[in-house]
Write a protein that holds these residues in place. Structure first.
Motif, PDB file in Angstrom:
ATOM      1  N   UNK A   1       0.862  -1.184   0.000  1.00 35.25           N
ATOM      2  CA  UNK A   1       0.000   0.000   0.000  1.00 35.25           C
ATOM      3  C   UNK A   1       0.897   1.233   0.000  1.00 35.25           C
ATOM      4  N   UNK A   2       0.618   2.142  -0.943  1.00 39.96           N
ATOM      5  CA  UNK A   2       1.497   3.300  -1.092  1.00 39.96           C
ATOM      6  C   UNK A   2       0.693   4.545  -1.447  1.00 39.96           C
ATOM      7  N   UNK A   3       1.373   5.680  -1.402  1.00 36.71           N
ATOM      8  CA  UNK A   3       0.723   6.953  -1.725  1.00 36.71           C
ATOM      9  C   UNK A   3       0.395   7.065  -3.210  1.00 36.71           C
ATOM     10  N   UNK A   4       1.167   6.380  -4.054  1.00 36.91           N
ATOM     11  CA  UNK A   4       0.929   6.414  -5.497  1.00 36.91           C
ATOM     12  C   UNK A   4       0.930   4.998  -6.048  1.00 36.91           C
ATOM     13  N   UNK A   5       0.294   4.840  -7.179  1.00 39.50           N
ATOM     14  CA  UNK A   5       0.263   3.532  -7.830  1.00 39.50           C
ATOM     15  C   UNK A   5       1.662   3.119  -8.266  1.00 39.50           C
ATOM     16  N   UNK A   6       2.433   4.080  -8.736  1.00 42.74           N
ATOM     17  CA  UNK A   6       3.784   3.781  -9.206  1.00 42.74           C
ATOM     18  C   UNK A   6       4.663   3.259  -8.070  1.00 42.74           C
ATOM     19  N   UNK A   7       4.540   3.885  -6.900  1.00 42.79           N
ATOM     20  CA  UNK A   7       5.333   3.422  -5.753  1.00 42.79           C
ATOM     21  C   UNK A   7       4.906   2.029  -5.322  1.00 42.79           C
ATOM     22  N   UNK A   8       3.607   1.751  -5.382  1.00 44.71           N
ATOM     23  CA  UNK A   8       3.114   0.425  -5.003  1.00 44.71           C
ATOM     24  C   UNK A   8       3.670  -0.645  -5.930  1.00 44.71           C
ATOM     25  N   UNK A   9       3.669  -0.372  -7.227  1.00 46.19           N
ATOM     26  CA  UNK A   9       4.198  -1.353  -8.183  1.00 46.19           C
ATOM     27  C   UNK A   9       5.708  -1.538  -8.006  1.00 46.19           C
ATOM     28  N   UNK A  10       6.418  -0.431  -7.810  1.00 52.75           N
ATOM     29  CA  UNK A  10       7.871  -0.528  -7.628  1.00 52.75           C
ATOM     30  C   UNK A  10       8.204  -1.365  -6.397  1.00 52.75           C
ATOM     31  N   UNK A  11       7.489  -1.114  -5.302  1.00 57.95           N
ATOM     32  CA  UNK A  11       7.778  -1.840  -4.067  1.00 57.95           C
ATOM     33  C   UNK A  11       7.393  -3.307  -4.164  1.00 57.95           C
ATOM     34  N   UNK A  12       6.288  -3.595  -4.847  1.00 60.74           N
ATOM     35  CA  UNK A  12       5.853  -4.990  -4.974  1.00 60.74           C
ATOM     36  C   UNK A  12       6.925  -5.840  -5.640  1.00 60.74           C
ATOM     37  N   UNK A  13       7.651  -5.257  -6.580  1.00 67.98           N
ATOM     38  CA  UNK A  13       8.702  -6.004  -7.275  1.00 67.98           C
ATOM     39  C   UNK A  13       9.902  -6.288  -6.380  1.00 67.98           C
ATOM     40  N   UNK A  14       9.969  -5.617  -5.236  1.00 72.58           N
ATOM     41  CA  UNK A  14      11.119  -5.780  -4.341  1.00 72.58           C
ATOM     42  C   UNK A  14      10.852  -6.727  -3.176  1.00 72.58           C
ATOM     43  N   UNK A  15       9.629  -7.216  -3.044  1.00 71.25           N
ATOM     44  CA  UNK A  15       9.327  -8.170  -1.973  1.00 71.25           C
ATOM     45  C   UNK A  15       9.962  -9.516  -2.321  1.00 71.25           C
ATOM     46  N   UNK A  16      10.708 -10.076  -1.390  1.00 74.73           N
ATOM     47  CA  UNK A  16      11.396 -11.344  -1.621  1.00 74.73           C
ATOM     48  C   UNK A  16      10.763 -12.430  -0.748  1.00 74.73           C
ATOM     49  N   UNK A  17      10.320 -13.515  -1.392  1.00 76.19           N
ATOM     50  CA  UNK A  17       9.623 -14.589  -0.690  1.00 76.19           C
ATOM     51  C   UNK A  17      10.387 -15.893  -0.905  1.00 76.19           C
ATOM     52  N   UNK A  18      10.633 -16.604   0.183  1.00 76.24           N
ATOM     53  CA  UNK A  18      11.252 -17.936   0.097  1.00 76.24           C
ATOM     54  C   UNK A  18      10.185 -18.984   0.401  1.00 76.24           C
ATOM     55  N   UNK A  19      10.283 -20.123  -0.301  1.00 76.96           N
ATOM     56  CA  UNK A  19       9.249 -21.147  -0.194  1.00 76.96           C
ATOM     57  C   UNK A  19       9.848 -22.511   0.091  1.00 76.96           C
ATOM     58  N   UNK A  20       9.028 -23.360   0.665  1.00 75.54           N
ATOM     59  CA  UNK A  20       9.280 -24.798   0.711  1.00 75.54           C
ATOM     60  C   UNK A  20       8.291 -25.429  -0.266  1.00 75.54           C
ATOM     61  N   UNK A  21       8.803 -25.876  -1.388  1.00 77.86           N
ATOM     62  CA  UNK A  21       7.911 -26.396  -2.432  1.00 77.86           C
ATOM     63  C   UNK A  21       7.491 -27.830  -2.144  1.00 77.86           C
ATOM     64  N   UNK A  22       6.283 -28.164  -2.594  1.00 75.98           N
ATOM     65  CA  UNK A  22       5.755 -29.517  -2.482  1.00 75.98           C
ATOM     66  C   UNK A  22       5.315 -29.985  -3.856  1.00 75.98           C
TER      67      UNK A  22
END
Length: 739
Positions: free
Chosen positions: A123-144
């Motif tokens: 959630x961000x003040x602008x749509x552009x900031x929201x999209x930019x930040x979403x690309x920077x979220x790093x998620x690690x998984x245990x795959x099944x």
């Protein structure tokens, strides 16, 4: 072409006339305000972060880089998201439970159930900031291990369970034995790929909380279901939730249930205590909105030498998900279209680790009719009979599966008129026998079919002393002219000019309505509206007798009675009223299910031209003749039918969602790679309507929104066979299958 109409006076009926849509000026001038355009102060913007595996669990989420982006307000994950109650499972006795697109409690679990499932919300003040930040979220998984390859999983399918809403099969006689003994037979396998929604307006939500009260502007096909669902998920009373959906830029089933974008926008607004807006990108629609899954079908038909059917076998395998999804009844057309002494219909489902499927453009009949109508055409060739004559020879007198009476069925008349208008007599029967220079020419036909139903709607009707009328009902305008046709109905029912009627819709503060699904909305609202108009006229007649104004205008009666207006209500949105309405609906539903088979029908006539060298398929001409009861507005009706035919052409010739069989990822989630028809692909489409009322339906109408696409893919495939001698049984009909 737009027809200029004289103004309709009090004595001139307007039902059946091509009245211009009342929302036309707002939409064509840009004055219409959609869900992503509502103005709120201090508005924030949200975007989703999708999972990149199809099954497993999250082991860690790193949001540090995302939160550091200038303008970012918060990043919500399963570790910090506000409380959210899980959805209710589907219950056929409570249609509001249909609203749950999945059983996943978004951002309240570390479990991953499909590639693209939301795992974080920025959630961000602008749509552009929201999209930019979403690309920077790093998620690690245990795959099944996951099941994402439909072809590999088809053998694991299990029989589909039936319920009172969705039948799963039927049996009449020994169809397998009759098929084995038939002198003429075909036994064919058909495949259809996944398809995805591409409404002109992607899903969008604007949400704002005021204490414990939630207002949501959403592009939904089901205002009442959405309100009920949001109240459950956020643990508030339904009266504390307002859903506004004045304009919807196309639905087609994808907006009939509630997906992650809507839920998480409201969640974000509660988390930051500010209005929040989310507009899904095309790719996000593919990731988070269910659509049509892949399916295989077997159609085996037996007939005598005279062409009369002796056996009809239709078995299907479709996919569902481990976390929900409404199955399709692909054998629906086979239950109703052809007379046969023996029948076997079976439907199977295979659970997969993909987003749950959802309704999409005539969900069952759209692809079920492709298989059945292609097989009927093939059997007609085997018998040596004209495909139309073969269909008419096997036209049933009663519903084939159970012997119920048809409420109305003018399908032979539709074929007769269509054949004459299309010039079917000019067709030479042998495949490959018609040419125009380098083009191979083929003509094909197929039957259109969609069952008709009614649900429940509440309305109020108010007549003022100046002769104006206000109809209030929270139905949805998904682009079909719903407000226009209801105004026409009210004008005729009350004997007032069309211009005097105003219809208020698209807001849950209004009396609740049925969802705009299954071609039920027009008949459902019309039924309550007509009841309301009769109730109003009865009260007016009573007032006229009391004040000596019998035979005078409604306005004079109200003036003499000293009343500025008179209003009546049908149905109630109180708790008791809801229960009463549900009981009333099910009573009528069960009674009519036992007595009648109601449906809309049609006959498609198609001419294709195929380049003899490249295999390019061009649809050159189209004629569709439809029997769907009474026509309320000829302009909106023919527009809907043309649109449905265009959707069917897209399904036949181009549409295909490509799913990576290794990981379940959609590989073409954009209009650049998912092939939809454009104007150059569409010929002149001639549409005709028989306009024969159904005596068992309000005003004789049955609904037309979903009959148009059914049979279209089969008509094209049948025309391709006539042009080339090749029977293509796998959609889409791309040129590589013809070379």
């Amino acid at each position: 072409m737009t027809e200029t109409l004289p103004r309709a006076g009090a004595g001139d009926p307007v039902v059946g006339r091509p009245i211009d849509r009342v929302d036309g000026p707002a939409k064509t001038t840009g004055a219409a305000v959609y869900s992503a355009e509502v103005a709120y102060p201090d508005l924030a913007y949200a975007t989703l972060v999708p999972a990149t595996i199809s099954r497993g669990r999250i082991t860690s989420i790193d949001t540090a880089a995302a939160t550091a982006v200038r303008g970012v307000i918060t990043v919500l994950t399963h570790e910090n998201a506000p409380e959210l109650k899980p959805p209710q499972p589907f219950n056929p006795f409570n249609f509001a439970t249909f609203a749950a697109g999945t059983q996943v409690n978004y951002l309240k679990t570390d479990e991953i159930f499909w590639d693209g499932q939301p795992v974080a919300l920025v959630v961000a003040e602008t749509l552009e900031a929201a999209h930019e930040a979403a690309a920077l979220v790093r998620v690690a998984y245990e795959e099944r291990p996951s099941a994402v390859d439909f072809a590999a999983e088809e053998g694991n399918a299990q029989p589909q369970k039936a319920n009172m809403v969705l039948p799963s099969g039927a049996k009449k006689g020994d169809a397998e034995a009759a098929f084995a003994a038939s002198p003429v037979k075909v036994d064919l396998r058909f495949t259809t790929p996944p398809h995805n929604h591409n409404a002109i307006e992607p899903h969008a939500t604007t949400a704002v909380w005021d204490g414990n009260r939630l207002t949501v502007h959403d592009s939904t096909q089901s205002i009442d279901w959405l309100r009920t669902h949001l109240a459950l998920r956020f643990d508030v009373q339904p009266a504390n939730v307002r859903v506004v959906s004045t304009y919807v830029g196309g639905g087609f089933g994808g907006k009939s249930v509630v997906w992650a974008g809507t839920i998480l926008t409201a969640l974000a607004a509660r988390a930051i205590d500010r209005p929040v807006r989310m507009m899904l990108t095309r790719e996000a629609v593919y990731h988070t909105v269910g659509a049509r899954g892949a399916a295989t079908q077997r159609v085996a038909l037996g007939a005598g030498e005279d062409g009369r059917l002796t056996s009809l076998i239709h078995t299907t395998v479709a996919r569902t998900s481990r976390v929900g999804g409404l199955p399709e009844t692909l054998t629906s057309p086979s239950r109703h279209l052809y007379a046969t002494p023996t029948m076997l219909l079976q439907q199977h489902l295979v659970e997969m680790d993909l987003i749950p499927p959802s309704p999409m453009r005539t969900p069952s009949e759209g692809i079920g009719s492709f298989a059945l109508e292609s097989a009927i055409d093939e059997l007609a060739y085997q018998v040596g009979m004209d495909p139309i004559r073969f269909r008419m020879l096997n036209e049933p007198a009663t519903n084939p599966v159970d012997g119920k009476a048809f409420s109305r069925r003018w399908l032979p008349e539709a074929y007769a008129l269509g054949a004459e208008q299309f010039g079917w007599s000019e067709r030479t029967p042998e495949p490959g026998s018609m040419r125009d220079g380098r083009w191979l020419v083929g003509m094909g036909v197929a039957t259109a079919f969609h069952p008709a139903q009614q649900m429940a709607a509440n309305v109020t009707v108010r007549l003022s002393v100046d002769g104006s009328v206000v109809v209030r009902c929270a139905f949805q305008e998904i682009g079909v002219g719903a407000a226009t046709v209801q105004a026409q109905i009210a004008a005729d029912a009350l004997g007032v000019p069309f211009e005097n009627v105003r219809v208020e819709y698209g807001d849950s503060d209004l009396p609740s309505s049925a969802a705009a699904i299954g071609s039920v909305q027009t008949a459902t609202v019309a039924n309550s509206l007509l009841e309301g108009c009769e109730k109003l006229k009865k009260r007016l007649r009573s007032l006229a007798r009391r004040h000596g104004t019998t035979g005078q205008s409604h306005g004079e009666t109200l003036a003499r009675a000293g009343l500025p207006s008179l209003e009546v209500a049908i149905g109630s949105d109180t708790r008791v009223g809801k229960v009463t309405g549900q009981v009333k609906f099910f009573t009528r539903f069960l009674r009519e299910q036992r007595r009648w088979m109601k449906a809309a029908y049609g006959a498609h006539f198609c001419e294709v031209r195929i380049d003899q060298d490249t295999g390019e398929v061009r649809v050159a001409r189209w004629t569709g003749v439809f029997d769907f009861g009474r026509v309320i507005n000829t302009k909106t009706a023919t527009s809907q039918l043309r649109g449905g035919i265009i959707a069917g052409i897209g399904m036949a010739l181009g549409e295909e969602t490509l799913v990576d069989p290794r990981n379940g990822r959609i590989m073409n989630p954009s209009l650049a790679e998912y092939h939809l028809p454009v104007q150059a692909d569409i010929p002149q489409i001639e549409v005709m309507c028989l306009d024969e009322p159904d005596p068992t339906m309000p005003l004789g109408l049955t609904g037309i929104g979903e009959v148009g696409p059914t049979g279209v893919a089969a008509a094209i495939a049948n025309a391709v066979h006539h042009a080339t001698g090749k029977r293509i049984r796998d959609l889409p009909l791309t040129l590589d299958k013809l070379l």
